[in-house]
Design an enzyme around this catalytic site. Structure first.
Site, mmCIF file in Angstrom:
data_model
loop_
_atom_site.group_PDB
_atom_site.id
_atom_site.type_symbol
_atom_site.label_atom_id
_atom_site.label_comp_id
_atom_site.label_asym_id
_atom_site.label_seq_id
_atom_site.Cartn_x
_atom_site.Cartn_y
_atom_site.Cartn_z
ATOM 1 C CB SER A 1 -0.903 0.001 1.239
ATOM 2 O OG SER A 1 -1.838 -1.051 1.162
ATOM 3 N N GLY B 1 -5.740 0.432 -14.336
ATOM 4 C CA GLY B 1 -5.705 -0.990 -13.975
ATOM 5 C C GLY B 1 -6.896 -1.378 -13.121
ATOM 6 N NE ARG B 2 -5.814 1.300 -7.746
ATOM 7 C CZ ARG B 2 -5.138 2.261 -7.133
ATOM 8 N NH1 ARG B 2 -5.579 3.506 -7.162
ATOM 9 N NH2 ARG B 2 -4.024 1.986 -6.492
ATOM 10 C CD GLU C 1 -4.177 -3.901 -11.277
ATOM 11 O OE1 GLU C 1 -4.638 -2.825 -11.668
ATOM 12 O OE2 GLU C 1 -3.881 -4.849 -12.025
HETATM 13 N N1 CAA Z 1 -1.834 9.640 -10.822
HETATM 14 C C1 CAA Z 1 -0.681 10.351 -10.964
HETATM 15 N N2 CAA Z 1 0.029 10.807 -9.926
HETATM 16 C C2 CAA Z 1 -0.441 10.544 -8.686
HETATM 17 C C3 CAA Z 1 -1.632 9.820 -8.459
HETATM 18 C C4 CAA Z 1 -2.341 9.365 -9.591
HETATM 19 N N3 CAA Z 1 -3.469 8.678 -9.465
HETATM 20 N N4 CAA Z 1 -1.838 9.715 -7.134
HETATM 21 C C5 CAA Z 1 -0.825 10.355 -6.537
HETATM 22 N N5 CAA Z 1 0.011 10.845 -7.485
HETATM 23 C C6 CAA Z 1 1.248 11.612 -7.284
HETATM 24 C C7 CAA Z 1 1.071 12.693 -6.217
HETATM 25 O O1 CAA Z 1 0.601 13.891 -6.797
HETATM 26 C C8 CAA Z 1 2.481 12.820 -5.654
HETATM 27 O O2 CAA Z 1 3.268 13.615 -6.504
HETATM 28 P P1 CAA Z 1 3.685 15.133 -6.077
HETATM 29 O O3 CAA Z 1 4.403 14.991 -4.767
HETATM 30 O O4 CAA Z 1 4.517 15.611 -7.193
HETATM 31 O O5 CAA Z 1 2.378 15.871 -5.935
HETATM 32 C C9 CAA Z 1 3.030 11.407 -5.765
HETATM 33 O O6 CAA Z 1 2.243 10.727 -6.756
HETATM 34 C C10 CAA Z 1 2.931 10.613 -4.457
HETATM 35 O O7 CAA Z 1 1.577 10.661 -4.081
HETATM 36 P P2 CAA Z 1 1.120 10.812 -2.577
HETATM 37 O O8 CAA Z 1 1.901 11.891 -1.912
HETATM 38 O O9 CAA Z 1 -0.355 10.917 -2.577
HETATM 39 O O10 CAA Z 1 1.640 9.416 -1.994
HETATM 40 P P3 CAA Z 1 1.212 8.580 -0.752
HETATM 41 O O11 CAA Z 1 2.429 7.930 -0.214
HETATM 42 O O12 CAA Z 1 0.365 9.373 0.174
HETATM 43 O O13 CAA Z 1 0.374 7.360 -1.396
HETATM 44 C C11 CAA Z 1 -1.439 6.113 -2.285
HETATM 45 C C12 CAA Z 1 -0.712 7.451 -2.183
HETATM 46 C C13 CAA Z 1 -2.798 6.406 -2.850
HETATM 47 C C14 CAA Z 1 -1.579 5.419 -0.950
HETATM 48 C C15 CAA Z 1 -0.633 5.206 -3.271
HETATM 49 O O14 CAA Z 1 0.644 4.897 -2.723
HETATM 50 C C16 CAA Z 1 -1.327 3.942 -3.667
HETATM 51 O O15 CAA Z 1 -2.193 3.959 -4.537
HETATM 52 N N6 CAA Z 1 -0.931 2.790 -3.066
HETATM 53 C C17 CAA Z 1 -1.392 1.486 -3.507
HETATM 54 C C18 CAA Z 1 -0.440 0.927 -4.517
HETATM 55 C C19 CAA Z 1 -1.054 -0.160 -5.319
HETATM 56 O O16 CAA Z 1 -2.159 -0.054 -5.847
HETATM 57 N N7 CAA Z 1 -0.279 -1.240 -5.498
HETATM 58 C C20 CAA Z 1 -0.694 -2.316 -6.315
HETATM 59 C C21 CAA Z 1 0.501 -3.044 -6.822
HETATM 60 S S1 CAA Z 1 0.413 -3.466 -8.500
HETATM 61 C C22 CAA Z 1 -0.505 -4.863 -8.608
HETATM 62 O O17 CAA Z 1 -1.186 -5.290 -7.710
HETATM 63 C C23 CAA Z 1 -0.468 -5.427 -9.963
HETATM 64 C C24 CAA Z 1 -0.691 -6.864 -10.110
HETATM 65 O O18 CAA Z 1 0.269 -7.593 -10.219
HETATM 66 C C25 CAA Z 1 -2.066 -7.371 -10.317
#
Ligand code: CAA
Length: 379
Positions: free
Chosen positions: A132, A242-243, A363
């Site tokens: 996460s 992806g979601r 994801e």
């Molecule tokens: N699109 C583009 N950029 C984004 C974004 C998005 N949807 N969401 C955040 N960002 C940017 C932010 O703007 C930030 O950049 P800046 O500092 O320049 O503004 C940077 O990304 C970091 O974002 P946050 O500061 O919001 O980061 P955070 O640590 O608070 O985390 C989170 C945000 C939503 C928790 C994110 O980490 C997240 O989605 N975590 C889950 C990850 C995930 O889905 N993993 C799945 C693994 S892949 C998988 O499962 C594939 C498979 O094999 C099936």
């Protein structure tokens, strides 16, 4: 608001349904049992254009919209959710990212092969300490001459053992946190890159989930996606799409659960009547159908927003959150309706439950989807 599919959508849906019923459904339970990757089926999916559905024809994709992709994903996942995730990762997490952010040369070399399905892709973001908390990347990529040198471990990587190409996120500058992560295209067979542990899983057992190890693995500079430091934005933007794919996978499982429950409740007799005659069963079926319809609406809405170029991140999070929840609930209800027969392997419904659970985890867990949704509300 238009609730009708166009001719292409209907054609794709029918094509996917026919393929799934003939080629996937009859053997899905055996592959699940043996944890066997569906090599032949994936080749046939490639021939049908299902491995690069949203990639323009110029790059050997099918040139279709996200609605078509959702329709195909539902049909494939209804028969075999493992095949669904293999398809989803290649389409949403690999091809979409390369098509949107790749250079002309990267598209020539990689996108053609991946979108046509001649090659398979994987997406390596997760690490033992970065699930996460995706920005907490420990894998490093050191700038060295004409290449980057990768060191570290990725885990829970779907398609990892069978992929020819992996998109890898790694820290080019740990001191910069999220802004110090970059994305790379890594070829299978690169020196220092190996497939480590294969996971034994509850569900989606015929898709492979592995750890990947990088030990002084050199990646040419031209394989950097975008600029240095673009990796987290690349990964999170890619996951927004992806979601939608995972929501569609969950819809397929929920539909399969409902179809099985309807069929069984008409066949099974208790107290000298089909159990479908009892209101206790009828109400379960009614709730399953209503939840499924609502989840479809959320998923098609997210797909539509993506197709018209609007912000679709929060909508795709809502779609995945809800579709995954009702997929688990529907599979549980299908088992309940089947009684003891639902708990054993004969009727597939126990597989639907095992397959459904992961849609609430990968994801982005359901908790992460709520983070994305609430941030959109609160700013
Ligand atoms: N699109 C583009 N950029 C984004 C974004 C998005 N949807 N969401 C955040 N960002 C940017 C932010 O703007 C930030 O950049 P800046 O500092 O320049 O503004 C940077 O990304 C970091 O974002 P946050 O500061 O919001 O980061 P955070 O640590 O608070 O985390 C989170 C945000 C939503 C928790 C994110 O980490 C997240 O989605 N975590 C889950 C990850 C995930 O889905 N993993 C799945 C693994 S892949 C998988 O499962 C594939 C498979 O094999 C099936």
């Amino acid at each position: 608001m238009n609730f009708e599919f166009n001719e292409t959508h209907v054609m794709i849906q029918e094509m996917a349904r026919k393929f799934a019923e003939e080629e996937l459904a009859p053997t899905a339970d055996q592959r699940d049992e043996k944890e066997e990757f569906p090599h032949e089926a994936v080749k046939k999916m490639a021939d049908l254009g299902f491995m690069g559905m949203m990639v323009p024809e110029q790059w050997e994709g099918a040139g279709l919209d996200t609605i078509s992709y959702v329709l195909a994903m539902i049909e494939i996942s209804k028969a075999d959710a493992s095949a669904g995730v293999i398809m989803s990762v290649n389409n949403s997490l690999v091809c979409w990212g390369l098509d949107t952010y790749g250079t002309e040369a990267q598209k020539q070399q990689y996108l053609r092969e991946l979108a046509s399905g001649r090659k398979l892709g994987a997406f390596a973001l997760s690490e033992p300490e970065a699930g996460s908390d995706a920005t907490n990347q420990r894998t490093t990529a050191t700038n060295d001459g004409d290449s980057y040198v990768l060191n570290g471990t990725k885990n829970f990587i779907t398609n990892g053992a069978n992929a020819d190409v992996v998109l890898v996120m790694a820290a080019t500058d740990r001191s910069r946190g999220a802004k110090g992560v970059s994305a790379f295209i890594v070829d299978k067979g690169s020196k220092g890159f190996s497939v480590a542990k294969k996971e034994k899983k509850l569900g989606i057992r015929s898709s492979d989930t592995v750890s990947l190890a990088f030990e002084d693995c050199r990646v040419p500079k031209e394989n950097l996606i975008g600029e240095e430091g673009f990796g987290i934005k690349f990964a999170l933007k890619t996951l927004d799409g992806g979601r939608i794919g995972i929501a569609a996978q969950a819809l397929g499982i929920a539909q399969a659960s409902l179809d099985a429950a309807v069929k069984y409740s008409k066949e099974r007799k208790a107290f000298e009547k089909p159990i479908a005659n009892f209101q206790a069963i009828q109400f379960k079926l009614a709730d399953m159908a209503t939840n499924l319809e609502a989840a479809k609406m959320l998923t098609f809405k997210a797909a539509h927003l993506k197709d018209i170029g609007e912000n679709y991140g929060p909508a795709s999070a809502m779609a995945k959150l809800y579709a995954s929840k009702i997929a688990v609930e529907s599979a549980l209800e299908a088992i309940q309706i089947h009684g003891g027969y639902g708990y054993v392997r004969e009727y597939n419904v126990e597989r639907y439950l095992r397959d459904a659970k992961i849609t609430e985890i990968y994801e982005g867990t359901s908790e992460i989807q709520r983070v994305v949704i609430s941030r959109a509300l609160l700013g």
